[in-house]
Design a protein around this motif. Structure first.
Motif, short mmCIF file in Angstrom:
data_model
loop_
_atom_site.label_atom_id
_atom_site.label_comp_id
_atom_site.label_asym_id
_atom_site.label_seq_id
_atom_site.Cartn_x
_atom_site.Cartn_y
_atom_site.Cartn_z
N ARG A 194 0.82 -1.22 0.00
CA ARG A 194 0.00 0.00 0.00
C ARG A 194 0.85 1.27 0.00
O ARG A 194 0.51 2.25 -0.68
CB ARG A 194 -0.96 -0.01 1.19
CG ARG A 194 -1.88 1.20 1.22
CD ARG A 194 -3.07 0.97 2.11
NE ARG A 194 -3.87 2.17 2.27
CZ ARG A 194 -5.04 2.21 2.90
NH1 ARG A 194 -5.55 1.11 3.42
NH2 ARG A 194 -5.70 3.35 3.02
N GLU A 195 1.94 1.29 0.72
CA GLU A 195 2.79 2.48 0.78
C GLU A 195 4.03 2.30 -0.09
O GLU A 195 5.11 2.80 0.23
CB GLU A 195 3.16 2.79 2.23
CG GLU A 195 1.99 3.07 3.14
CD GLU A 195 1.23 4.33 2.73
OE1 GLU A 195 1.86 5.24 2.15
OE2 GLU A 195 0.01 4.41 3.00
N ARG A 203 1.06 9.55 -7.18
CA ARG A 203 0.87 10.62 -6.20
C ARG A 203 1.29 11.96 -6.79
O ARG A 203 0.61 12.98 -6.64
CB ARG A 203 1.67 10.31 -4.93
CG ARG A 203 1.40 11.27 -3.77
CD ARG A 203 2.29 10.93 -2.58
NE ARG A 203 2.14 9.55 -2.16
CZ ARG A 203 1.18 9.11 -1.36
NH1 ARG A 203 0.26 9.96 -0.91
NH2 ARG A 203 1.13 7.84 -1.01
N MET A 239 -7.20 3.95 -1.20
CA MET A 239 -5.90 4.43 -1.67
C MET A 239 -6.02 5.64 -2.58
O MET A 239 -5.36 6.65 -2.37
CB MET A 239 -5.14 3.29 -2.36
CG MET A 239 -4.73 2.16 -1.43
SD MET A 239 -3.84 0.82 -2.29
CE MET A 239 -2.29 1.66 -2.70
N ASP A 243 -5.58 7.84 0.36
CA ASP A 243 -4.14 8.05 0.46
C ASP A 243 -3.65 9.14 -0.49
O ASP A 243 -2.81 9.97 -0.12
CB ASP A 243 -3.39 6.76 0.16
CG ASP A 243 -3.67 5.64 1.16
OD1 ASP A 243 -4.33 5.92 2.18
OD2 ASP A 243 -3.24 4.49 0.91
#
Length: 328
Positions: A194-195, A203, A239, A243
């Motif tokens: 996920r990260e 991003r 996400m 995120d």
């Protein structure tokens, strides 16, 4: 979003537009007819999504114009675009200038969305030939997240400057798989978390204002072991919306013809994508579009909660069209 051949709409495409009132089209296939010939085909198609019956709402008209092997529109008036791996060798400002011209060529034929740039990171030149969807075709801008970001965003800036919405794809990344979701089932990325550092280009695209984002069709068991990415609320909602803080259009990769999703009934695919938090389901097999459509209608009629998700997705599309000048 329903597909239509670049060489001219067929009966299935027109049924989707004229009878089901699908409001967005993806131009598929290959054409060397050039700007004049392709503009005539796009104009004829768009005429089916206009006028009083659509209340002045005009369509998003998308295509795949990445460069190299993935360039749907060619011929007089269209430049031959290099592969992304070659674009990645240019200075970012030079690539942005090139992409502005390429975007202007798309805009001149009526295209307002480009399903590009590819923001997937292939982990090295040695692995690229084994990476069937991206590296095999030279669709990667580089072999590090930083290199992908710098050049993918340069491409996106050029498209935006030309008035064409770019689409960051394929979240959360296809650079580590060995099979192609278009032609294979069981495509799995068992590395990405996920990260993950390889998510950074997406991003960066969100932070730079890229208005569309496409979801991969692969399975990411270290993120969600139970659902393919387009049907995973962890990936699409938690996400992308959470995120990354993305507020634009989340479009699926093709969920009609792709072999990867063949285990899911056609009438459930659009439902499961919207339920996961998606905005626009892409169907590149117009003959299957009615099954997806009927599944969405039936689910919305049966479940008020899902109907609310459909309304929210439709509102986001309308807001995006307002921002793009597609509402009269």
């Amino acid at each position: 979003m329903v597909s239509s051949p670049v060489t001219g709409a067929d009966a299935n495409s027109l049924y989707a537009l004229d009878t089901l009132y699908v409001g967005n089209v993806f131009i598929k296939g290959r054409s060397t007819a050039g700007v004049e010939g392709i503009a005539a085909q796009v104009s004829a198609l768009v005429a089916h999504v206009s006028g009083d019956r659509t209340h002045g709402v005009r369509p998003f008209v998308a295509t795949d114009q990445e460069g190299g092997f993935v360039q749907i529109m060619r011929g007089p008036g269209f430049e031959d675009m290099p592969q992304a791996v070659e674009q990645g060798q240019l200075a970012p400002d030079a690539l942005a200038a090139d992409a502005t011209r390429w975007g202007q060529q798309l805009a001149s034929v009526g295209v307002n969305v480009n399903l590009a740039p590819v923001m997937d990171t292939v982990p090295g030149a040695a692995f690229a030939p084994q990476n069937a969807p991206i590296g095999t075709f030279g669709r990667e801008y580089g072999y590090t997240p930083a290199g992908v970001s710098s050049h993918g965003l340069a491409f996106a800036r050029g498209m935006l400057a030309a008035g064409v919405a770019p689409t960051a794809k394929h979240f959360p990344g296809l650079g580590r798989v060995t099979l192609n979701t278009d032609v294979s089932a069981g495509v799995t990325d068992d590395i990405t978390v996920r990260e993950d550092a390889y998510i950074q280009p997406f991003r960066d695209a969100v932070n730079a204002g890229v208005p569309w984002l496409m979801i991969s069709n692969a399975l990411y068991p270290k993120i969600d072991p139970s659902n393919l990415a387009p049907f995973s609320s962890v990936i699409v909602q938690d996400m992308v919306r959470g995120d990354l803080g993305f507020t634009g259009v989340i479009v699926s990769d093709d969920i009609c013809d792709a072999v990867q999703v063949s285990g899911v009934p056609v009438d459930r695919r659009g439902v499961d994508f919207i339920a996961a938090g998606g905005t626009m389901a892409l169907c590149t097999n117009q003959a299957l579009l009615p099954q997806m459509y009927q599944g969405l209608v039936a689910a919305a009629q049966d479940d008020p909660g899902f109907a609310g998700q459909v309304d929210s997705a439709a509102l986001l599309v309308l807001e995006s069209k307002a921002a793009a000048g597609l509402l009269s």
